[in-house]
Design a protein around this motif. Structure first.
Motif, PDB file in Angstrom:
ATOM      1  N   GLY A   1      18.088  -2.199 -11.731  1.00 41.97           N
ATOM      2  CA  GLY A   1      18.215  -3.316 -12.666  1.00 41.97           C
ATOM      3  C   GLY A   1      17.932  -2.899 -14.095  1.00 41.97           C
ATOM      4  O   GLY A   1      17.123  -2.010 -14.355  1.00 41.97           O
ATOM      5  N   VAL A   2      18.626  -3.547 -15.035  1.00 44.24           N
ATOM      6  CA  VAL A   2      18.459  -3.224 -16.452  1.00 44.24           C
ATOM      7  C   VAL A   2      17.958  -4.423 -17.255  1.00 44.24           C
ATOM      8  O   VAL A   2      17.837  -4.349 -18.467  1.00 44.24           O
ATOM      9  N   GLN A   3      17.658  -5.514 -16.569  1.00 47.36           N
ATOM     10  CA  GLN A   3      17.168  -6.721 -17.244  1.00 47.36           C
ATOM     11  C   GLN A   3      15.645  -6.739 -17.280  1.00 47.36           C
ATOM     12  O   GLN A   3      14.985  -6.180 -16.418  1.00 47.36           O
ATOM     13  N   ASP A   4      15.107  -7.437 -18.275  1.00 49.17           N
ATOM     14  CA  ASP A   4      13.654  -7.687 -18.377  1.00 49.17           C
ATOM     15  C   ASP A   4      12.821  -6.420 -18.261  1.00 49.17           C
ATOM     16  O   ASP A   4      11.801  -6.400 -17.564  1.00 49.17           O
ATOM     17  N   CYS A   5      13.225  -5.371 -18.942  1.00 44.25           N
ATOM     18  CA  CYS A   5      12.500  -4.092 -18.860  1.00 44.25           C
ATOM     19  C   CYS A   5      11.019  -4.285 -19.190  1.00 44.25           C
ATOM     20  O   CYS A   5      10.149  -3.862 -18.426  1.00 44.25           O
ATOM     21  N   PHE A   6      10.717  -4.918 -20.332  1.00 48.01           N
ATOM     22  CA  PHE A   6       9.328  -5.078 -20.767  1.00 48.01           C
ATOM     23  C   PHE A   6       8.527  -5.931 -19.792  1.00 48.01           C
ATOM     24  O   PHE A   6       7.396  -5.599 -19.450  1.00 48.01           O
ATOM     25  N   ALA A   7       9.124  -7.014 -19.319  1.00 51.38           N
ATOM     26  CA  ALA A   7       8.426  -7.919 -18.395  1.00 51.38           C
ATOM     27  C   ALA A   7       8.091  -7.225 -17.082  1.00 51.38           C
ATOM     28  O   ALA A   7       7.113  -7.581 -16.421  1.00 51.38           O
ATOM     29  N   ARG A   8       8.879  -6.232 -16.711  1.00 49.77           N
ATOM     30  CA  ARG A   8       8.642  -5.493 -15.464  1.00 49.77           C
ATOM     31  C   ARG A   8       7.780  -4.250 -15.680  1.00 49.77           C
ATOM     32  O   ARG A   8       7.591  -3.457 -14.774  1.00 49.77           O
ATOM     33  N   GLY A   9       7.258  -4.085 -16.896  1.00 48.17           N
ATOM     34  CA  GLY A   9       6.355  -2.974 -17.164  1.00 48.17           C
ATOM     35  C   GLY A   9       7.037  -1.678 -17.564  1.00 48.17           C
ATOM     36  O   GLY A   9       6.434  -0.612 -17.506  1.00 48.17           O
ATOM     37  N   PHE A  10       8.310  -1.757 -17.975  1.00 44.57           N
ATOM     38  CA  PHE A  10       9.054  -0.573 -18.381  1.00 44.57           C
ATOM     39  C   PHE A  10       9.343  -0.613 -19.874  1.00 44.57           C
ATOM     40  O   PHE A  10       9.103  -1.608 -20.538  1.00 44.57           O
ATOM     41  N   GLN A  11       9.895   0.465 -20.384  1.00 39.83           N
ATOM     42  CA  GLN A  11      10.377   0.518 -21.752  1.00 39.83           C
ATOM     43  C   GLN A  11      11.883   0.341 -21.730  1.00 39.83           C
ATOM     44  O   GLN A  11      12.524   0.560 -20.706  1.00 39.83           O
ATOM     45  N   ARG A  12      12.452  -0.051 -22.875  1.00 38.51           N
ATOM     46  CA  ARG A  12      13.902  -0.191 -22.973  1.00 38.51           C
ATOM     47  C   ARG A  12      14.403   0.822 -24.002  1.00 38.51           C
ATOM     48  O   ARG A  12      13.879   0.896 -25.105  1.00 38.51           O
ATOM     49  N   MET A  13      15.404   1.591 -23.609  1.00 37.98           N
ATOM     50  CA  MET A  13      15.985   2.589 -24.493  1.00 37.98           C
ATOM     51  C   MET A  13      17.501   2.417 -24.522  1.00 37.98           C
ATOM     52  O   MET A  13      18.094   1.911 -23.571  1.00 37.98           O
ATOM     53  N   GLY A  14      18.104   2.881 -25.584  1.00 40.83           N
ATOM     54  CA  GLY A  14      19.551   2.826 -25.730  1.00 40.83           C
ATOM     55  C   GLY A  14      20.198   4.068 -25.138  1.00 40.83           C
ATOM     56  O   GLY A  14      19.913   5.183 -25.555  1.00 40.83           O
ATOM     57  N   PHE A  15      21.031   3.870 -24.145  1.00 40.17           N
ATOM     58  CA  PHE A  15      21.730   4.962 -23.466  1.00 40.17           C
ATOM     59  C   PHE A  15      23.154   5.075 -24.021  1.00 40.17           C
ATOM     60  O   PHE A  15      23.768   4.074 -24.382  1.00 40.17           O
ATOM     61  N   LYS A  16      23.670   6.287 -24.043  1.00 38.05           N
ATOM     62  CA  LYS A  16      25.052   6.512 -24.464  1.00 38.05           C
ATOM     63  C   LYS A  16      25.961   6.514 -23.247  1.00 38.05           C
ATOM     64  O   LYS A  16      25.645   7.122 -22.227  1.00 38.05           O
ATOM     65  N   GLU A  17      27.101   5.821 -23.378  1.00 39.84           N
ATOM     66  CA  GLU A  17      28.063   5.745 -22.280  1.00 39.84           C
ATOM     67  C   GLU A  17      29.004   6.950 -22.299  1.00 39.84           C
ATOM     68  O   GLU A  17      29.485   7.359 -23.351  1.00 39.84           O
ATOM     69  N   TYR A  18      29.233   7.505 -21.117  1.00 39.76           N
ATOM     70  CA  TYR A  18      30.204   8.583 -20.924  1.00 39.76           C
ATOM     71  C   TYR A  18      31.238   8.121 -19.921  1.00 39.76           C
ATOM     72  O   TYR A  18      30.899   7.745 -18.802  1.00 39.76           O
ATOM     73  N   ASP A  19      32.502   8.145 -20.329  1.00 34.59           N
ATOM     74  CA  ASP A  19      33.613   7.810 -19.443  1.00 34.59           C
ATOM     75  C   ASP A  19      34.121   9.125 -18.860  1.00 34.59           C
ATOM     76  O   ASP A  19      34.741   9.926 -19.552  1.00 34.59           O
ATOM     77  N   THR A  20      33.818   9.351 -17.585  1.00 31.47           N
ATOM     78  CA  THR A  20      34.202  10.614 -16.945  1.00 31.47           C
ATOM     79  C   THR A  20      35.659  10.616 -16.495  1.00 31.47           C
ATOM     80  O   THR A  20      36.142  11.638 -16.017  1.00 31.47           O
ATOM     81  N   GLY A  21      36.333   9.462 -16.619  1.00 29.75           N
ATOM     82  CA  GLY A  21      37.723   9.402 -16.190  1.00 29.75           C
ATOM     83  C   GLY A  21      37.891   9.676 -14.709  1.00 29.75           C
ATOM     84  O   GLY A  21      38.929  10.126 -14.266  1.00 29.75           O
ATOM     85  N   ARG A  22      36.835   9.430 -13.950  1.00 26.92           N
ATOM     86  CA  ARG A  22      36.816   9.670 -12.507  1.00 26.92           C
ATOM     87  C   ARG A  22      36.942  11.146 -12.140  1.00 26.92           C
ATOM     88  O   ARG A  22      37.432  11.503 -11.068  1.00 26.92           O
ATOM     89  N   GLN A  23      36.508  12.018 -13.033  1.00 20.80           N
ATOM     90  CA  GLN A  23      36.466  13.450 -12.724  1.00 20.80           C
ATOM     91  C   GLN A  23      35.381  13.681 -11.673  1.00 20.80           C
ATOM     92  O   GLN A  23      34.405  12.946 -11.606  1.00 20.80           O
TER      93      GLN A  23
END
Length: 117
Positions: free
Chosen positions: A77-99
């Motif tokens: 899950g990626v929702q409510d990071c702080f409420a669940r005791g985690f940190q939230r960071m910005g991830f970069k998306e990579y489109d592998t093109g199904r390789q």
């Protein structure tokens, strides 16, 4: 994942699994070395990456918010990071093109280079 920098880098990945979004980390990738983060064939088209250089504080980020933890983690899950005791960071998306495989090269210059295997 290849670390083209002169520093140890911590790496976290995110992906869509059967049960929903998952983030995992930390892989420690020493300077000027490569590491396999996902064994076998890639199963998703899109993967998400966040990395940080602990020594100099440099970060490789994106605009997709996902959860991370201080120590080794696998978070569903990626929702409510702080409420669940985690940190939230910005991830970069990579489109592998199904390789079947994909390599990301981290460098000291702004931006992240990517290539397929």
């Amino acid at each position: 994942m290849c670390n083209g920098t002169q520093q140890l880098v911590g790496v976290a990945i995110g992906y869509r699994a059967k049960d929903g979004w998952v983030t995992e980390g930390w892989w420690q990738v020493p300077a000027t070395t490569c590491a396999t983060l996902i064994e076998g064939e890639l199963e998703s088209r899109y993967y998400y990456l966040y990395a940080e250089d602990a020594a100099k504080g440099g970060r490789w980020t994106g605009d997709i918010n996902m959860c991370v933890a201080e120590n080794e983690f696998k978070i569903v899950g990626v929702q409510d990071c702080f409420a669940r005791g985690f940190q939230r960071m910005g991830f970069k998306e990579y489109d592998t093109g199904r390789q079947g495989s994909w390599m990301v090269q981290l460098s000291d210059t702004p931006g992240t280079q990517e290539s397929q295997n």
